[in-house]
Design a protein around this motif. Structure first.
Motif, PDB file in Angstrom:
ATOM      1  N   GLY A 239      17.687   1.553   3.977  1.00 34.40           N
ATOM      2  CA  GLY A 239      19.064   1.503   4.091  1.00 34.40           C
ATOM      3  C   GLY A 239      19.680   0.447   5.292  1.00 34.40           C
ATOM      4  N   SER A 240      18.821   0.079   6.327  1.00 34.04           N
ATOM      5  CA  SER A 240      19.013  -0.971   7.026  1.00 34.04           C
ATOM      6  C   SER A 240      17.897  -1.689   7.756  1.00 34.04           C
ATOM      7  CB  SER A 240      20.059  -0.243   8.306  1.00 34.04           C
ATOM      8  OG  SER A 240      18.964   0.759   9.197  1.00 34.04           O
ATOM      9  N   ALA A 241      18.319  -2.558   8.582  1.00 29.28           N
ATOM     10  CA  ALA A 241      17.145  -3.364   9.215  1.00 29.28           C
ATOM     11  C   ALA A 241      16.084  -2.724   9.948  1.00 29.28           C
ATOM     12  CB  ALA A 241      17.722  -4.653   9.916  1.00 29.28           C
ATOM     13  N   GLY A 242      14.696  -3.285   9.794  1.00 35.14           N
ATOM     14  CA  GLY A 242      13.604  -2.583  10.542  1.00 35.14           C
ATOM     15  C   GLY A 242      12.631  -3.682  11.182  1.00 35.14           C
ATOM     16  N   GLY A 243      11.453  -3.068  11.290  1.00 31.75           N
ATOM     17  CA  GLY A 243      10.624  -4.253  11.965  1.00 31.75           C
ATOM     18  C   GLY A 243       9.527  -4.611  10.667  1.00 31.75           C
ATOM     19  N   GLN A 244       8.288  -4.502  10.976  1.00 30.07           N
ATOM     20  CA  GLN A 244       7.397  -5.052  10.020  1.00 30.07           C
ATOM     21  C   GLN A 244       7.204  -3.813   8.962  1.00 30.07           C
ATOM     22  OE1 GLN A 244       2.890  -5.147  10.459  1.00 30.07           O
ATOM     23  NE2 GLN A 244       3.264  -7.308  10.819  1.00 30.07           N
ATOM     24  N   TYR A 245       7.004  -4.388   7.716  1.00 31.11           N
ATOM     25  CA  TYR A 245       6.381  -3.382   6.606  1.00 31.11           C
ATOM     26  C   TYR A 245       5.135  -3.940   6.072  1.00 31.11           C
ATOM     27  CZ  TYR A 245       6.418  -0.701   2.165  1.00 31.11           C
ATOM     28  OH  TYR A 245       6.004   0.132   1.292  1.00 31.11           O
ATOM     29  N   MET A 246       4.271  -3.350   5.841  1.00 31.68           N
ATOM     30  CA  MET A 246       2.918  -3.677   5.032  1.00 31.68           C
ATOM     31  C   MET A 246       2.528  -2.541   4.131  1.00 31.68           C
ATOM     32  SD  MET A 246      -0.414  -2.997   4.418  1.00 31.68           S
ATOM     33  CE  MET A 246      -1.127  -2.312   5.587  1.00 31.68           C
ATOM     34  N   VAL A 247       2.422  -3.066   2.729  1.00 36.64           N
ATOM     35  CA  VAL A 247       2.245  -2.049   1.803  1.00 36.64           C
ATOM     36  C   VAL A 247       1.181  -2.605   1.092  1.00 36.64           C
ATOM     37  CG1 VAL A 247       3.682  -2.906   0.085  1.00 36.64           C
ATOM     38  CG2 VAL A 247       2.688  -0.678  -0.358  1.00 36.64           C
ATOM     39  N   GLN A 248       0.023  -1.783   0.893  1.00 38.95           N
ATOM     40  CA  GLN A 248      -1.365  -2.231   0.005  1.00 38.95           C
ATOM     41  C   GLN A 248      -1.556  -1.211  -1.234  1.00 38.95           C
ATOM     42  OE1 GLN A 248      -5.390  -3.511   1.768  1.00 38.95           O
ATOM     43  NE2 GLN A 248      -5.867  -1.378   1.129  1.00 38.95           N
ATOM     44  N   VAL A 249      -1.618  -1.584  -2.257  1.00 37.42           N
ATOM     45  CA  VAL A 249      -2.046  -0.886  -3.414  1.00 37.42           C
ATOM     46  C   VAL A 249      -3.210  -0.979  -3.764  1.00 37.42           C
ATOM     47  CG1 VAL A 249      -1.240  -0.542  -5.838  1.00 37.42           C
ATOM     48  CG2 VAL A 249       0.408  -1.203  -4.031  1.00 37.42           C
ATOM     49  N   ARG A 250      -4.164   0.180  -3.981  1.00 36.05           N
ATOM     50  CA  ARG A 250      -5.331   0.067  -4.172  1.00 36.05           C
ATOM     51  C   ARG A 250      -5.688   0.730  -5.857  1.00 36.05           C
ATOM     52  NH1 ARG A 250     -10.462   2.842  -4.197  1.00 36.05           N
ATOM     53  NH2 ARG A 250     -12.371   1.503  -3.421  1.00 36.05           N
ATOM     54  N   PHE A 251      -6.396   0.234  -6.669  1.00 36.12           N
ATOM     55  CA  PHE A 251      -6.575   0.464  -8.174  1.00 36.12           C
ATOM     56  C   PHE A 251      -7.939   1.279  -7.779  1.00 36.12           C
ATOM     57  CE2 PHE A 251      -3.464  -2.849  -8.059  1.00 36.12           C
ATOM     58  CZ  PHE A 251      -2.525  -2.264  -9.000  1.00 36.12           C
ATOM     59  N   GLU A 252      -8.043   2.518  -7.910  1.00 33.56           N
ATOM     60  CA  GLU A 252      -9.318   3.196  -7.593  1.00 33.56           C
ATOM     61  C   GLU A 252     -10.240   2.753  -8.516  1.00 33.56           C
ATOM     62  OE1 GLU A 252      -9.748   6.026  -5.194  1.00 33.56           O
ATOM     63  OE2 GLU A 252      -8.250   4.935  -4.448  1.00 33.56           O
ATOM     64  N   GLU A 253     -11.664   3.147  -8.307  1.00 32.69           N
ATOM     65  CA  GLU A 253     -12.711   2.626  -9.334  1.00 32.69           C
ATOM     66  C   GLU A 253     -12.571   3.555 -10.549  1.00 32.69           C
ATOM     67  OE1 GLU A 253     -15.256   0.817  -9.000  1.00 32.69           O
ATOM     68  OE2 GLU A 253     -14.883   0.060  -6.818  1.00 32.69           O
ATOM     69  N   GLY A 254     -12.652   2.946 -11.722  1.00 31.25           N
ATOM     70  CA  GLY A 254     -12.568   3.683 -12.969  1.00 31.25           C
ATOM     71  C   GLY A 254     -11.144   3.190 -13.519  1.00 31.25           C
ATOM     72  N   ALA A 255     -10.337   2.874 -12.645  1.00 30.83           N
ATOM     73  CA  ALA A 255      -8.940   2.510 -13.054  1.00 30.83           C
ATOM     74  C   ALA A 255      -8.892   1.102 -13.651  1.00 30.83           C
ATOM     75  CB  ALA A 255      -7.796   2.555 -11.858  1.00 30.83           C
ATOM     76  N   PRO A 256      -8.032   0.838 -14.378  1.00 32.62           N
ATOM     77  CA  PRO A 256      -7.911  -0.667 -15.002  1.00 32.62           C
ATOM     78  C   PRO A 256      -7.421  -1.398 -13.880  1.00 32.62           C
ATOM     79  CG  PRO A 256      -6.341   0.653 -15.783  1.00 32.62           C
ATOM     80  CD  PRO A 256      -6.972   1.641 -15.241  1.00 32.62           C
ATOM     81  N   LEU A 257      -7.613  -2.852 -14.066  1.00 34.68           N
ATOM     82  CA  LEU A 257      -7.083  -3.706 -13.024  1.00 34.68           C
ATOM     83  C   LEU A 257      -5.843  -4.327 -13.918  1.00 34.68           C
ATOM     84  CD1 LEU A 257     -10.091  -5.679 -11.160  1.00 34.68           C
ATOM     85  CD2 LEU A 257      -8.501  -3.939 -10.117  1.00 34.68           C
ATOM     86  N   PRO A 258      -4.901  -4.831 -13.280  1.00 30.72           N
ATOM     87  CA  PRO A 258      -3.685  -5.176 -13.808  1.00 30.72           C
ATOM     88  C   PRO A 258      -3.904  -6.751 -13.847  1.00 30.72           C
ATOM     89  CG  PRO A 258      -2.943  -4.971 -11.482  1.00 30.72           C
ATOM     90  CD  PRO A 258      -4.406  -4.100 -11.683  1.00 30.72           C
ATOM     91  N   VAL A 259      -3.245  -7.304 -15.073  1.00 26.36           N
ATOM     92  CA  VAL A 259      -3.557  -8.677 -15.302  1.00 26.36           C
ATOM     93  C   VAL A 259      -2.729  -9.493 -14.213  1.00 26.36           C
ATOM     94  CG1 VAL A 259      -3.891  -8.245 -17.695  1.00 26.36           C
ATOM     95  CG2 VAL A 259      -1.623  -8.579 -16.990  1.00 26.36           C
ATOM     96  N   ARG A 260      -1.587  -8.905 -13.732  1.00 24.83           N
ATOM     97  CA  ARG A 260      -1.004  -9.828 -12.808  1.00 24.83           C
ATOM     98  C   ARG A 260      -0.220  -8.964 -11.701  1.00 24.83           C
ATOM     99  NH1 ARG A 260       1.296 -10.827 -17.281  1.00 24.83           N
ATOM    100  NH2 ARG A 260       0.032 -12.586 -17.711  1.00 24.83           N
TER     101      ARG A 260
END
Length: 307
Positions: A239-260
């Motif tokens: 909703g308003s300005a902030g500091g640093q943001y980091m997001v990491q998405v992990r595809f678990e073992e057995g999950a397909p990997l996206p093409v992009r």
């Protein structure tokens, strides 16, 4: 003086507004009476008392004429354009109640969020500014959102703040009743509200102490989901300005990997902010991430395409 300039640059990036204003006044060496005089020359009338309240954090400029004064302050104090205004954003309550909210589904969910938050009482987290937020998201074998963990660093800009409101949006098919809330670092879960129709869960996270202005606090929490359908993106609204943001998405073992995978970003009005650039997926670690050094109002996240 070099250290003071460095401190000013840092607080202009992370906020909160009153500390940035105070640092700018100190670096420029301008008393409030002189600042008032410079503003008056620009046709803007602001009392010394108001300026004092702004730098103390006792009040925040919100009215259109006050925001005009803040823009003029950037000129008077020789600051980059929009550097103070962006720290005000669209309201502190929304800044600190950042939530996952895909733009395409925001209209039918925003009402649910407001109802749930209203049920938890006034947004006491409106006294917080997010300095940093690191988030880890897990995608399961069916491509579903398994869960997410967050660690946040916040700074209080008013006295007595002792809680934060976190909101989770499940993907289509999510069963909010089955979503588990965890408070695992320096906080505990208070009241929890759920809306089945929209897949929204809101939780009150209670701190171990009441913060004083300027104090920072680190806390961690998470949501275990796994109840929705196949996920194609993870997006968070600010909703308003902030500091640093980091997001990491992990595809678990057995999950397909996206093409992009690609970085997604929209402004506060919903317009796309820059190109949705491609992100590198680590096949070995099955992860993709993005880092934003200075969050602006709007939405930000990662999208991916399955085969």
């Amino acid at each position: 003086m070099r250290h003071a300039e460095a401190d000013l640059a840092q607080v202009l990036n992370t906020g909160p507004f009153h500390l940035a204003l105070r640092a700018a006044l100190a670096v420029r060496g301008l008393p409030l009476q002189r600042v008032q005089h410079h503003l008056a020359h620009r046709g803007i009338k602001v009392g010394v008392t108001s300026l004092s309240y702004w730098q103390q954090g006792a009040r925040r400029p919100q009215r259109p004429e006050s925001l005009r004064a803040v823009r003029a302050l950037e000129e008077v104090l020789c600051l980059p354009g929009n550097s103070l205004v962006r720290l005000l954003g669209t309201g502190e309550g929304e800044a600190c109640r950042a939530e996952t909210r895909p733009p395409g589904r925001s209209a039918d969910r925003s009402g649910a969020v407001e109802r749930l938050v209203a049920g938890l009482g006034p947004p006491a987290d409106s006294g917080l500014h997010t300095v940093g937020h690191h988030e880890r998201v897990r995608i399961g074998a069916r491509g579903q959102l398994l869960g997410r963990d967050s660690q946040q660093v916040v700074r209080a800009h008013r006295d007595g703040v002792d809680r934060y409101l976190a909101v989770h949006h499940g993907d289509p098919g999510c069963d909010p009743a089955s979503v588990e809330v965890s408070a695992f670092e320096n906080c505990r879960a208070g009241r929890v509200r759920r809306d089945r129709a929209s897949g929204v869960v809101a939780v009150e996270l209670l701190f171990d102490t009441r913060l004083r202005p300027g104090e920072t606090y680190v806390f961690g929490y998470g949501f275990e989901d796994g109840t929705g359908g196949r996920s194609t993106e993870y997006i968070r609204a600010f909703g308003s300005a902030g500091g640093q943001y980091m997001v990491q998405v992990r595809f678990e073992e057995g999950a397909p990997l996206p093409v992009r995978c690609r970085r997604l970003s929209w402004g506060a009005t919903g317009t796309q902010r820059g190109p949705h650039t491609e992100l590198a997926l680590s096949g070995r670690h099955r992860t993709v991430h993005l880092v934003e050094q200075g969050v602006r109002p709007g939405t930000l996240g990662i999208g991916w395409d399955w085969e």
